[in-house]
Design a protein around this motif. Structure first.
Motif, PDB file in Angstrom:
ATOM      1  N   GLY A  85      44.524  70.949  28.625  1.00 29.53           N
ATOM      2  CA  GLY A  85      44.398  71.153  30.068  1.00 29.53           C
ATOM      3  C   GLY A  85      43.578  72.409  30.306  1.00 29.53           C
ATOM      4  N   GLU A  86      43.386  72.746  31.568  1.00 33.02           N
ATOM      5  CA  GLU A  86      42.605  73.946  31.843  1.00 33.02           C
ATOM      6  C   GLU A  86      43.530  75.064  32.296  1.00 33.02           C
ATOM      7  OE1 GLU A  86      40.635  73.932  35.961  1.00 33.02           O
ATOM      8  OE2 GLU A  86      40.576  71.831  35.271  1.00 33.02           O
ATOM      9  N   TYR A  87      43.111  76.282  32.055  1.00 27.84           N
ATOM     10  CA  TYR A  87      43.893  77.453  32.404  1.00 27.84           C
ATOM     11  C   TYR A  87      43.586  77.821  33.852  1.00 27.84           C
ATOM     12  CZ  TYR A  87      45.622  82.218  32.416  1.00 27.84           C
ATOM     13  OH  TYR A  87      46.299  83.370  32.709  1.00 27.84           O
ATOM     14  N   ILE A  88      44.642  78.019  34.629  1.00 28.71           N
ATOM     15  CA  ILE A  88      44.463  78.403  36.025  1.00 28.71           C
ATOM     16  C   ILE A  88      45.038  79.791  36.216  1.00 28.71           C
ATOM     17  CG2 ILE A  88      45.056  77.865  38.411  1.00 28.71           C
ATOM     18  CD1 ILE A  88      45.263  74.958  37.562  1.00 28.71           C
ATOM     19  N   ASP A  89      44.193  80.707  36.693  1.00 25.34           N
ATOM     20  CA  ASP A  89      44.622  82.061  36.948  1.00 25.34           C
ATOM     21  C   ASP A  89      45.235  82.107  38.344  1.00 25.34           C
ATOM     22  OD1 ASP A  89      45.029  84.704  36.485  1.00 25.34           O
ATOM     23  OD2 ASP A  89      43.017  85.338  37.078  1.00 25.34           O
ATOM     24  N   TYR A  90      46.321  82.793  38.500  1.00 21.61           N
ATOM     25  CA  TYR A  90      46.976  82.844  39.806  1.00 21.61           C
ATOM     26  C   TYR A  90      47.348  84.281  40.128  1.00 21.61           C
ATOM     27  CZ  TYR A  90      51.403  83.277  37.307  1.00 21.61           C
ATOM     28  OH  TYR A  90      52.409  83.712  36.513  1.00 21.61           O
ATOM     29  N   GLU A  91      47.578  84.520  41.435  1.00 18.99           N
ATOM     30  CA  GLU A  91      48.015  85.816  41.914  1.00 18.99           C
ATOM     31  C   GLU A  91      49.332  85.641  42.631  1.00 18.99           C
ATOM     32  OE1 GLU A  91      45.233  87.745  44.453  1.00 18.99           O
ATOM     33  OE2 GLU A  91      43.534  87.329  43.136  1.00 18.99           O
TER      34      GLU A  91
END
Length: 94
Positions: A85-91
């Motif tokens: 899967g793809e890495y999703i950066d979050y805040e």
């Protein structure tokens, strides 16, 4: 022809019962270790025979001290799947 119980007959019966009891107790102390040793030897032979039936082709090779022996090579299918899967950066939002 009917006999009645007497005190002497009762004491004699009790004495015979006590002699038989203590005689069996002494004999069991003498013969119990021999019986246990015999039974343990028979069980050891039986289990040893079962082990030999399960492991008939066991190699009895003598190996040199310090020599490394590999019986089976492990599989090298440890490549990870890169398309998980793809890495999703979050805040974090307060």
């Amino acid at each position: 022809m009917l006999q009645t119980a007497s005190a002497v007959g009762l004491l004699r019966t009790i004495l015979i019962i006590l002699l038989i009891y203590y005689g069996l107790k002494i004999l069991s102390r003498i013969f119990a270790p021999l019986l246990v040793r015999y039974m343990s030897k028979k069980m050891q032979e039986r289990f040893g025979g079962q082990f030999q039936q399960q492991q008939p082709n066991r190699k009895e090779e003598k190996e040199k001290v310090g020599e490394t022996v590999i019986d089976k090579m492990p599989k090298t299918d440890n490549a990870s799947n890169k398309t998980v899967g793809e890495y999703i950066d979050y805040e974090e939002i307060d």
